[in-house]
Design a protein around this motif. Structure first.
Motif, short mmCIF file in Angstrom:
data_model
loop_
_atom_site.label_atom_id
_atom_site.label_comp_id
_atom_site.label_asym_id
_atom_site.label_seq_id
_atom_site.Cartn_x
_atom_site.Cartn_y
_atom_site.Cartn_z
N GLU A 100 -9.63 8.11 -0.93
CA GLU A 100 -9.03 8.80 -2.10
C GLU A 100 -8.46 7.88 -2.48
N ALA A 101 -7.50 6.74 -2.14
CA ALA A 101 -6.96 5.85 -2.70
C ALA A 101 -7.47 4.77 -3.34
N ILE A 102 -9.20 4.67 -3.25
CA ILE A 102 -8.99 3.86 -2.99
C ILE A 102 -10.09 3.59 -5.13
N GLY A 160 -10.03 2.32 -8.23
CA GLY A 160 -10.84 2.50 -9.47
C GLY A 160 -10.80 2.54 -10.69
N ASP A 161 -11.16 4.18 -10.39
CA ASP A 161 -10.64 5.05 -11.41
C ASP A 161 -9.86 3.21 -12.89
N ARG A 162 -8.32 3.17 -12.75
CA ARG A 162 -7.76 2.51 -13.05
C ARG A 162 -8.61 1.55 -13.56
N ASP A 194 -5.49 -2.55 -2.41
CA ASP A 194 -5.83 -0.99 -3.66
C ASP A 194 -5.26 0.74 -2.72
N ALA A 195 -4.95 0.78 -1.37
CA ALA A 195 -4.46 2.00 -0.70
C ALA A 195 -2.53 1.36 -0.82
N ASP A 236 1.56 10.28 7.92
CA ASP A 236 1.16 10.97 5.90
C ASP A 236 0.74 9.26 5.20
N GLY A 237 0.24 8.72 5.85
CA GLY A 237 -0.41 7.82 5.20
C GLY A 237 -1.84 7.94 4.02
N GLY A 238 -1.98 9.32 3.54
CA GLY A 238 -2.92 9.81 2.65
C GLY A 238 -4.26 9.19 3.11
#
Length: 314
Positions: A30-32, A36-38, A151-152, A24-26
């Motif tokens: 999507e995390a990157i 980036g949006d943040r 980021d991940a 379940d590492g996601g």
């Protein structure tokens, strides 16, 4: 990764542990994207709370330096000695360094593992209370592909931070016994890489850097492309006698230095048989010939004391 590496067989001297992963590492991509949006919304508050070298919470991304274990920073040494798990860059990191500072820790070679494996591995260990270190070669800020991992992990709730290391260009400069910047010779330094799988022809600016004349061009990840690079420079009418040095395994026990120029270096590198693991340096700073005394230790340096003497005599 930085190119200061020995052949892969050096990693065989280190006992590796196969990671036990949670599924379940996601989605790292999507995390990157989310991080980036943040970043577009504003700077991380931790930028104003910590300096480089501070002890911080989270997983440190440590620069192992160019190869010689003595060129590891004090901060990096302390973190490795306290680590329970070290995820390292395989043969890009000197096995002597791993033996000296990481023999007590679980070692995982990151080579051949993607983010979908590495992120759950480091996250789970950190959440279990282990001291985790992600060990990159050289300095992770130079061609280290570190930020996507960080980021991940941050997206998974695991804090991270950089611990700088000595990059291979600086080890090459030390080996050559010269500076990358020299008064009246080189006012600028360019860290770059040649066109290839990850860099298009339009993104390759080596010829432009050399054309400027007062730039020392340091080429990472380009040993295999020395002939192509020199052929392009010659085709662009650059002086074939422009000095070039290729430093193989800078600071390693088997370090080798090949010195030539744009017109001759490709033959010399091919004769030596090197296809990777070297820093290519182009420019007059390679020899250090023709530099001028800097203002720092000339009349400018004495200006303040002379002014004071004159004022006192008045």
């Amino acid at each position: 990764m930085e190119e200061t590496t020995p052949p892969d067989e050096t990693a065989e001297t280190v006992t590796e542990t196969e990671p036990k992963l949670r599924p379940d590492g996601g989605d790292p991509q999507e995390a990157i994207d989310a991080q980036g949006d943040r970043r577009r919304e504003g700077l991380d508050d931790r930028i104003f709370d910590h300096n480089a070298g501070d002890e911080q919470d989270g997983i440190p991304f440590v620069g192992a330096g160019p190869g010689n274990p003595r060129l590891l920073t004090v901060a990096g040494k302390e973190l490795l000695e306290a680590a329970d798990l070290v995820v390292h860059a395989g043969s890009l990191v000197n096995s002597e360094l791993l033996d000296e500072y990481c023999a007590h820790a679980e070692l995982v070679n990151s080579v051949g593992k993607d983010l979908e494996e590495l992120i759950p591995l480091m996250r789970d260990a950190y959440e279990d209370g282990e001291n985790v270190v992600r060990l990159h070669s050289g300095d992770p800020a130079i061609y280290g592909a570190a930020l996507e991992q960080m980021d991940a992990l941050e997206h998974e709730g695991v804090p991270t931070y950089f611990v700088p290391g000595v990059t291979s260009a600086f080890a090459a400069s030390a080996t050559l016994r010269t500076q990358l910047t020299l008064n009246e010779v080189s006012n600028h330094v360019a860290f770059t890489r040649p066109q290839g799988k990850t860099l298009t022809e339009e993104e390759d600016h080596i010829s432009e850097f050399v054309e400027m004349g007062d730039v020392t061009t340091c080429i990472y990840l380009g040993t295999h492309a020395v002939r192509d690079t020199m052929d392009r420079l010659l085709a662009d009418d650059h002086d074939p006698e422009t000095p070039v040095a290729v430093i193989y395994h800078a600071s390693w026990p088997d370090e080798d230095v090949i010195v030539g120029d744009i017109g001759t270096i490709a033959d010399k590198v091919e004769e030596a048989g090197y296809r990777a693991s070297a820093m290519v340096v182009i420019g007059d700073a390679v020899t250090g010939a023709g530099y001028e005394r800097s203002f720092l230790y000339g009349d400018w340096a004495n200006r303040g004391s002379n002014d004071a003497d004159e004022a006192e005599s008045d």
